[in-house]
Design an enzyme around this catalytic site. Sequence first.
Site, mmCIF file in Angstrom:
data_model
loop_
_atom_site.group_PDB
_atom_site.id
_atom_site.type_symbol
_atom_site.label_atom_id
_atom_site.label_comp_id
_atom_site.label_asym_id
_atom_site.label_seq_id
_atom_site.Cartn_x
_atom_site.Cartn_y
_atom_site.Cartn_z
ATOM 1 N N LYS A 238 0.861 -1.171 0.000
ATOM 2 C CA LYS A 238 0.000 0.000 0.000
ATOM 3 C C LYS A 238 0.902 1.227 0.000
ATOM 4 C CE LYS A 238 -4.394 1.477 1.809
ATOM 5 N NZ LYS A 238 -4.734 2.241 0.606
ATOM 6 N N CYS B 291 -3.247 7.762 -8.096
ATOM 7 C CA CYS B 291 -4.346 7.721 -7.134
ATOM 8 C C CYS B 291 -5.359 8.817 -7.455
ATOM 9 C CB CYS B 291 -3.819 7.883 -5.717
ATOM 10 S SG CYS B 291 -5.133 7.851 -4.469
ATOM 11 N N LYS C 132 3.255 3.971 -11.866
ATOM 12 C CA LYS C 132 1.829 3.670 -11.982
ATOM 13 C C LYS C 132 1.103 4.933 -12.418
ATOM 14 C CE LYS C 132 -1.831 1.172 -9.505
ATOM 15 N NZ LYS C 132 -2.199 0.564 -8.197
#
Length: 365
Positions: A46, A154, A191
């Site tokens: 995480k 995110c 990412k």
Amino acid sequence: MPNKLSTTFTGLEFVNPFILASAPPTESKRKILKAFEAGWGGVVTKTIGLHPVENVAGPKTIYQRASEQKPYVSRMKRPDTVSHSSWNWELISDQPLDLWLPDLEEIKTTYPDRMLIGSIMAGAGSAEEMANWQKLARAVVGAGCDALELNMSCPHMDRKDMGANIANDEDIIRSILAAVTEAVDVPIWVKLTPATSTLVDAAGAAYAAGASCISLCNTFPSLPLMDPETLKFEVEVDGLVTSGGLGGLAILHQALQRVSDISKAYPDKEISGIGGIKGFREAFNFIAHGAGNLQVCTAAMEEKGSGGVGVQLIQELTRDLSEYLDAKGHASIEDFRGIARSRVVEHAQVRRKSEDYNGGYAQSA
């Protein structure tokens, strides 16, 4: 006996290509150890940051289902339903760096043959934030992480210099990679958010700046449903909601499109595929479009009795992939990785009813 499932990805040796994505399944030492015990080839932790994080005062993740009898999508419990998607507005890890570091050391010591990828996030636009990226990178690599995944995807960050808010800015991507690659010498995965029309350009900038891999797709920015009778959102706090992320089977085809776009543009580069992998068929398609590594989240979280880490799922994935390799006579996934790439073409290249169509352009004189 050689392990047909083993893969070399970004220079790292994975016992199998299946890893848990950065999400609740990898939020703690306990869960990661359980995941490795179950057989996952790696995990992405995480996301670890330096800034304060506090989640909403209510459910952080819901699972949405659909049925043939009542085909609307809802988290409402109904008989004979099948998984449609997950929706979450969960933030990055609320566990501080100094608590993560001894956990990472213990995980890597306990399972030295499994790949531990540290997901990190800081801000952008200042020397101080570049130093934060470097501090995080040095710390987690020093604690045993084999690679880093830089979270530029995110969709839940209020700060405009973090997460998906910066993934369209090629200058920021380059500056962050310059800082991180100066600080550590391990493979760097980036990412990126799928919610951009400039994804291919962003990926190109990342690769050129030293990224070993692009990880995609993260969840798609989205809103939960409102019940027409109660006028309540299916997840809310004090009647309010904000943008969250849609994941699971519902994003599979969109995720494959993004992986295909990157793979066609950069066929010699590495991709870690994410988005809707629930079994072998989905994993196969990511590999066929060029991914050399598969990240799983929603399907693992949905598995009852596994603590959210997909104990039965990883056994099924490795068994089914092994049986497929044997049945087809493949030595590894490299024998069919990217086979779909050349068959994804422009519209005008698909045969039409007549031979006159040329893509809608007027014929020149």
